[in-house]
Design a protein around this motif. Sequence first.
Motif, PDB file in Angstrom:
ATOM      1  N   ILE B 181       0.762  -1.199  -0.035  1.00 33.64           N
ATOM      2  CA  ILE B 181      -0.117  -0.113   0.081  1.00 33.64           C
ATOM      3  C   ILE B 181       0.659   1.268  -0.061  1.00 33.64           C
ATOM      4  CG2 ILE B 181      -1.601   1.244   1.399  1.00 33.64           C
ATOM      5  CD1 ILE B 181      -3.021  -1.161  -0.061  1.00 33.64           C
ATOM      6  N   GLY B 182       0.440   2.172  -0.884  1.00 35.31           N
ATOM      7  CA  GLY B 182       1.375   3.242  -0.905  1.00 35.31           C
ATOM      8  C   GLY B 182       2.487   3.512  -1.830  1.00 35.31           C
ATOM      9  N   ARG B 183       2.708   2.216  -2.551  1.00 31.95           N
ATOM     10  CA  ARG B 183       3.728   2.253  -3.330  1.00 31.95           C
ATOM     11  C   ARG B 183       3.335   2.031  -4.879  1.00 31.95           C
ATOM     12  NH1 ARG B 183       7.615   2.576   0.250  1.00 31.95           N
ATOM     13  NH2 ARG B 183       7.282   1.397   2.150  1.00 31.95           N
ATOM     14  N   VAL B 184       4.075   2.330  -5.598  1.00 33.55           N
ATOM     15  CA  VAL B 184       3.958   2.352  -7.143  1.00 33.55           C
ATOM     16  C   VAL B 184       3.364   0.751  -7.429  1.00 33.55           C
ATOM     17  CG1 VAL B 184       4.736   2.543  -9.318  1.00 33.55           C
ATOM     18  CG2 VAL B 184       5.110   4.179  -7.298  1.00 33.55           C
ATOM     19  N   GLU B 185       2.458   0.758  -8.088  1.00 32.72           N
ATOM     20  CA  GLU B 185       1.911  -0.546  -8.469  1.00 32.72           C
ATOM     21  C   GLU B 185       1.398  -0.576  -9.946  1.00 32.72           C
ATOM     22  OE1 GLU B 185       2.215  -3.664  -6.605  1.00 32.72           O
ATOM     23  OE2 GLU B 185       1.166  -4.972  -7.901  1.00 32.72           O
ATOM     24  N   MET B 186       1.961  -1.439 -10.816  1.00 38.59           N
ATOM     25  CA  MET B 186       1.497  -1.457 -12.001  1.00 38.59           C
ATOM     26  C   MET B 186       0.221  -1.850 -12.269  1.00 38.59           C
ATOM     27  SD  MET B 186       3.719  -0.207 -13.729  1.00 38.59           S
ATOM     28  CE  MET B 186       4.717   0.484 -12.401  1.00 38.59           C
ATOM     29  N   ARG B 187      -0.705  -1.461 -13.194  1.00 34.86           N
ATOM     30  CA  ARG B 187      -1.983  -1.782 -13.412  1.00 34.86           C
ATOM     31  C   ARG B 187      -1.951  -3.204 -14.153  1.00 34.86           C
ATOM     32  NH1 ARG B 187      -7.118   0.789 -14.896  1.00 34.86           N
ATOM     33  NH2 ARG B 187      -6.315   2.563 -14.425  1.00 34.86           N
ATOM     34  N   PRO B 188      -2.633  -4.265 -13.260  1.00 37.18           N
ATOM     35  CA  PRO B 188      -2.362  -5.503 -13.934  1.00 37.18           C
ATOM     36  C   PRO B 188      -2.875  -5.698 -15.291  1.00 37.18           C
ATOM     37  CG  PRO B 188      -3.816  -5.461 -11.722  1.00 37.18           C
ATOM     38  CD  PRO B 188      -3.559  -4.080 -12.081  1.00 37.18           C
TER      39      PRO B 188
END
Lengths: 297, 933
Positions: B181-188
């Motif tokens: 949470i709160g970190r950069v995550e790519m859109r699946p």
Amino acid sequence: MTIWNHYYLPSTLDEAIELLNQTPGSARVIAGGTDLLLDLQQGRHAPVDTLVDVNQVREMLVLEMRGTHLFIGASVPLNQITTSELVLEHAQALSEASGLIGGPQVRNTGTLGGNVAHALPAADGTISIMALNAEVEIASAQGLRRQALNTLFLGPGKSALDPHGEIISGFYLPVRKANQASGFSRIMRPQGVALPVINMAAWLERDGDRIQDIRIAVGPSGPIPQRITAAEDALRGRPYNEESLSDGLKAMLNSVKFRTSPQRATAEYRQKLAGVLLREVIQKVWQRAGGPVSHVV
Amino acid sequence: MTDQTLIECIVNGKQVRLPARPGEMLAEMLRERLGLTGTKIGCNEAECGACTVLIDNKPILSCTFPAVRAQGRNILTIEGLRQISGDEDHLHPLQEAFILHGAVQCGFCIPGQIMTSYALLLKKPEPTAEDIHHALKDTLCRCAGYPTIERAILAAAEAMRTGQPVQPPQIQESARAQKVIGRVEMRPEAVEKTTGAAIYTDDLKFEGMLYGRAKRAGIPHGRLKKLDVSEARNLPGVWAVLTAEDIPGDHYHGLVIPDWPTMVGIGERVRYVGDTVAIVAAETKEIAAEALDLIEAEYELLPVIQDPVQARKPETEALHPGGNLLKHIKVRKGSTEAGFEQADVVMEHVFHTPTTDHAFLEPECSIARVNDEGRMEVYVGSQIPYADRNQVARALGWPEERVRIIGTLIGGGFGGKEDIMGQIHSALLANATQRPVKILFDRHESLVVHPKRHATQIRVKMGAMRDGTLVSAETELYGDTGAYASLGEKVMTRATTHSSGPYSIANVKADCYAMYTNNPPAGAFRGFGVTQSAFAVESLMDMLAERLGMDRIELRKKNALRVGSITNTGQVLRDSVGLVECIEKVEAELHRLAGPDPFAPREVEGSPHLVRAWGLAAAYKNTGLGGGAPDKSGAEVELYPDGTLEVRTSAAEIGQGLVTVLRMIVAEEFGVRGERVHVLLSDTDLTPDGGPTTASRQTYVTGNAARGAAVALRQALTSMLAEKYDVPPEQIRFVEGLAQVNGQEIPLGALATEMQSEGRAPRSMFEYWAPATRPLGEEGDMHFAFGFGVQAAEVEVNRLTGEVRVVRIVAATDVGTAINPLGLQGQVEGGVMMGLGNALTEHFILDEGRVVTDRLARYRIPSITHTPEITSIIVEHATSGGPYGAKGIGEIVSIPTTPAITNAIYNAVGVRVDSLPVDQEKIAEALAAEKAG
């Protein structure tokens, strides 16, 4: 019920003309088709039996110097016109105008021939070459003929061309000489149809501080694309200064009856913008005309 | 010579030979005959650029490019881009960059964006921002990820030039970040959206599928006197023509009030041009269109009710049995009369806002088919699948369980895909023909038929003490809800309760009349009424500040809602009120950018007719349904033997990034990486009801449901382990896909297997109920959370022509917790652009109930060329009930933009825009009058 039944891709003018003559009444010439196809798709134009696509007609794809003129084939895509060094050198008004027609994708299919053939009073391409004193080349079974561009227009969206036997094959623009220049500008509004509220092209020849000769075209300034000769007369031979410009504008506003287009612009707004554009366009063309002529051929 | 009967061309490097078909465009050939559905059709009128493909390396619009013209040419579509990079297993740098930079949202425009960008990079390997704006001018993105698209192209270009990997963006992580949470995550789903593999409804085909169309009344008001469908029925290729009398179940539908006729029957009232009188299913689209033309309908024309003020007059004919008043909405707090008496200064002004359209790039599409068990399956991109199920079932007269809604990817919603469009019609036709039936709206139909943003007239009157303390606010709103209720009552309620701004005011009175008219229905649209009332009140706040001789920022700060403030509706705000911090952050940034007086006009050097100034506006917007509506969501989480997890809910991904958020939440709870979590949405057979995707509610409500389900499953696994290893549960940890017990590490997958072997399914379902709210009129919490936003806009006004350009936007948003900072950035930038469109470009024009702006060519949405530099500042005042402190942000990011722009225009040239959209002619006129006067 399809919007066309037969589609032809002729590669020469002779073939194209022959096709038109073979299918009297039921064929239509299609260039880029960026307007015609939408009219067909959206039912503003009845379905046609035959489309004669002129995009691959060799003679109409030529862009070259021909003696005292620059020849631009009617099927040359607008993007090619926009990026052509020859057009920039001899017909900067057209360079500027063609770069504003449609978007980048549309300009890869749209053509100057189509822009002119639609006979709209404020078509950017048409207005720009009106000021450049263009001649149009028309092909028919009788061969090729050249005539002044303004003879082509009858009314809004109506051209004098015989759609069943004639094709606009190209345009002749006089080469630019020393102290001559041209330019084009337009004003849009961000809402609604992407037609200019007003557009303007000017060509002028400069003699020191004087406007030796000038041509100005404004759209929409009447039922057909036109030059404003009264304004040209008021400016010709005059020094380039506020007084001349002001007289030119007065002459323009006296001779042109700008109209109101619902949801686009009132006549009064157009009048006001005519003044803004006149100053802007003439200023830039004046400055250009002071520059040296390079030799792009 | 002979006509072109054959098309021989190269498509993505392969030779293709097809017979020519009369009237066929290249986009159709690619999609229908070659199965290359990555090329999208957004408008079919050469406006939106979604259909862009390359012909001989030049981008063209395939929707209006005759297929035969491809003869002898080389075509490249999005599906062919991978092989260009020489390695089919790897994405092209452009695809990679679009994913990394978060340029992909709903995804529908992305193939067109990437192809246009690719063509640009062929010509200009080192493009400038200006080159990009020029090349992408007519490739529209309604999620408006333009700034990220630009950054992605620059990053891809650099990677292509240097041969180095694509550089990721610099994204500020959340100050409240946890493991995931709160970190950069790519859109699946970003990969499939960049390769053309993503499937939207119109990309689906079924054996024997028919094409459905609706016959629209085309008149705004009348009575259907006669209807003759016999000729249409007899047309070869037509399988069914249905009219109102063929509806087996309920004849009316509607999300709140079932007042919308699925078809208007003979003798019944037509209330707007988009009403349906008959529906047709035929073997081809062309036959269906021909059949529509053969239907003859006769109407008795009735006077047209054009606006809500007219609708409220007693002499105006009633459109519905209950009259034209959908709802009179009232807010009462203290005594405004006493307040105005006390006030030193009172300002009052009337504002108008127009109808606007969502213009999502994917037009409405649904496919219905009766499956082998006799159940009805409807494939559709819907914001409320369970409501679709209910409404389809009622029209068929079936139990709900006999209908299954299967969600497909959604090419933008913005509130415009909440109501029923073709779903019932396609189901009726599928039932009648027993064949699959697809109904695809063209852009024209989409613009004419679906519910819009309410046009409003808003009078705001505010009283303040000399020191700036607001003491009284009175507002009166008229909302044009059009022919049918849709969500009109809810929308106008939100407009009303927010109509005196995000301020603490002792005395408030608001009255709203949500009126039926003969215009297209108005319903949900990002901002949900607050877009309109914020424009009015924030304009008035600036007018008031000027009258008071007070700094506009000080005036807002002084009255801003804070923790402990009481809202207009009597709600005490207990936490998560970051408004003052948003104001201060924007203020500091403005001073940094423009010195001590950013609101003063400044001439552009060398161009004295161009004047720049900043303007500012603040807003708030509820998260969740509120007003006493039960607000709940269900989610299910399952652990698989391979150690992956799945989270299931019927909440919708409309481009806003919910899939990513749900993935991150479950990953956080299990201590796994995001890619170990799969998300399944919007299938009424397979996913629990997540409720409507509306009101900025899904991160909060379904986020909590997913978290609840994940926690419950983790606890079940924990107790299983605790028992087995005889350790206290608190000593068991889940880290990096492993359960740690007693120094031992057990893969998650093994736990799934073990649980199964115990006869229990390794899954958990959780139904989350948001904190209860109170209806308007009763004090207490009307909403369980609010988002806050402050934006400043710098505009440049041309004093001669009245033209307005937005140069820069600074946006501060209190989001609670930034769950996914990358997705959040897309929401902020896209929201700002939508607000900018609302101010400058968008005007849905009606003339006596007829739609003038019935093509995308006439309804303009912002393009990349309108994009200012956008600085986003994230403020995080956590809300106690939200998942990890998060609250909704989808709407608040769009709301302050318009008044910030119009306030800036006033600051630049002294012209107050009180009617949207900004009309450059009126500005020029006002400036000319000022000069003359």
